[in-house]
Design an enzyme around this catalytic site. Sequence first.
Site, PDB file in Angstrom:
ATOM      1  N   ASN A   1       0.635   4.118  12.813  1.00 27.86           N
ATOM      2  CA  ASN A   1       0.638   4.361  14.249  1.00 27.86           C
ATOM      3  C   ASN A   1       1.911   5.087  14.641  1.00 27.86           C
ATOM      4  OD1 ASN A   1      -1.881   3.052  14.945  1.00 27.86           O
ATOM      5  ND2 ASN A   1      -0.860   1.198  14.241  1.00 27.86           N
TER       6      ASN A   1
ATOM      7  N   SER B   1       2.823  -7.301   4.146  1.00 25.51           N
ATOM      8  CA  SER B   1       3.033  -5.892   4.475  1.00 25.51           C
ATOM      9  C   SER B   1       3.602  -5.222   3.243  1.00 25.51           C
ATOM     10  CB  SER B   1       4.031  -5.771   5.626  1.00 25.51           C
ATOM     11  OG  SER B   1       3.469  -6.339   6.775  1.00 25.51           O
TER      12      SER B   1
ATOM     13  N   CYS C   1      -0.373  -1.918  15.684  1.00 28.22           N
ATOM     14  CA  CYS C   1       0.644  -2.455  14.784  1.00 28.22           C
ATOM     15  C   CYS C   1       1.893  -1.593  14.798  1.00 28.22           C
ATOM     16  CB  CYS C   1       0.166  -2.438  13.338  1.00 28.22           C
ATOM     17  SG  CYS C   1      -1.296  -3.368  13.047  1.00 28.22           S
TER      18      CYS C   1
ATOM     19  N   GLU D   1       5.577  -8.684  23.697  1.00 26.14           N
ATOM     20  CA  GLU D   1       4.258  -8.160  24.010  1.00 26.14           C
ATOM     21  C   GLU D   1       3.204  -8.972  23.278  1.00 26.14           C
ATOM     22  OE1 GLU D   1       4.956  -3.627  25.103  1.00 26.14           O
ATOM     23  OE2 GLU D   1       5.046  -3.972  22.959  1.00 26.14           O
TER      24      GLU D   1
END
Length: 361
Positions: free
Chosen positions: A309, A233, A352, A102
Amino acid sequence: MDFKAQTGLLGLTKDELRALCKELKLPAFKGDILFGWLQQGVVDYNAMTNLSRKDREQLAALYPLSLPQVIKEQVSKDGTTAKLLLDYGADNYDNPQRVQIELVIMLYNRRESRSRHTLCISTQAGCAMGCAFCATGLSGLHRNLTAGEIVAQVLTGKLWLNRHGLGEVTNLVYMGMGEPFANYQQVMQSLRIINHPDGLNLGQRRVTVSTCGLVPEIKRFADEAAEFGLAISLHAPNDELRSRLMPINRRYGLADLMAACDYYTAKTNRRISYEYALLQGVNDGKEQAQALAELLGGKLAHVNLIPVNFVEETGFLPSPAETLNEFAAILNSRGIETTVREKRGSDIDGACGQLRRNHNR
Ligand code: SAH
Ligand code: SF4
């Protein structure tokens, strides 16, 4: 075999294309011409009108070229985010699983300044790192993308923007599917190509690579004598919690990670972005904000707080706005520059950690 994206030549630098032309007994400058076309997203040799017909036929026979197919296209309700599902085809009969990734396009149209369009680039189909909150890792790693496939992704995004009259790609973040530093060489090669002034010319300061914390590669990246941006991260301020959320932390703990970050800063003098997704009741407490401030105090750092998310399978919930603001306030009061990342694209699962390669759920 049905469609298979042919991206080999897109993975060559300008110098490598010059060398290739010499091998084919063509003058090297034809490599420059080829690079110019390819980096505009032109993959039809017939359109390369300043190459002779004979050259075009020779190249087309040896190096077939095609971009991945866009098989699905979604735009978020607020119009700020687009997500394209790209299909590169299956590798061969023995491995019939299709390579699909994606590509997220973030559209910023600030009236007062010129538009900024950021592509969120994938570097692997899937991911092997298994972070507890992330959709990409759920079904493991299918395979690394090649440099050509990564560049083809950037070009597909560029052509999409052009086609919609939105102008050019201005920024890239390597924050899509996969762990870029687990595919270091191909990622680095793609960076060199998209950075070239005769091609897409995306300046190093407009490109950021995000990693979950592969320490040796962070150091290697620092040694490249380049100015590409780095994002880490982080998601937890101590080893106990980070190891629970991110298995990579069991291999490279926080002390090693922070030392590698210091090394990057010393080498590049660039500020690092630390990504911290707030998971309700897990890593969003006041004491954790204090611990994070402790960890990053005195460093050239910027914290991006992201309300996590939603990913159905993981069970984590986003922290409420109040908690988020309190967390940010603690960091800011301790002198750690912090922004709350605006949420975009979640209605199309384009935010994300929501990217996945299996669309047949
Ligand atoms: N593998 C690299 C880059 C891709 S992930 C990395 O981990 O850095 C891109 C970013 O999305 C990372 O900061 C990652 O931690 C974050 N992320 C993953 N899952 C998320 C989720 N559910 N909500 C918010 N951010 C998430
Ligand atoms: Fe892989 Fe990054 Fe997702 Fe972790 S957060 S599983 S490293 S893509």
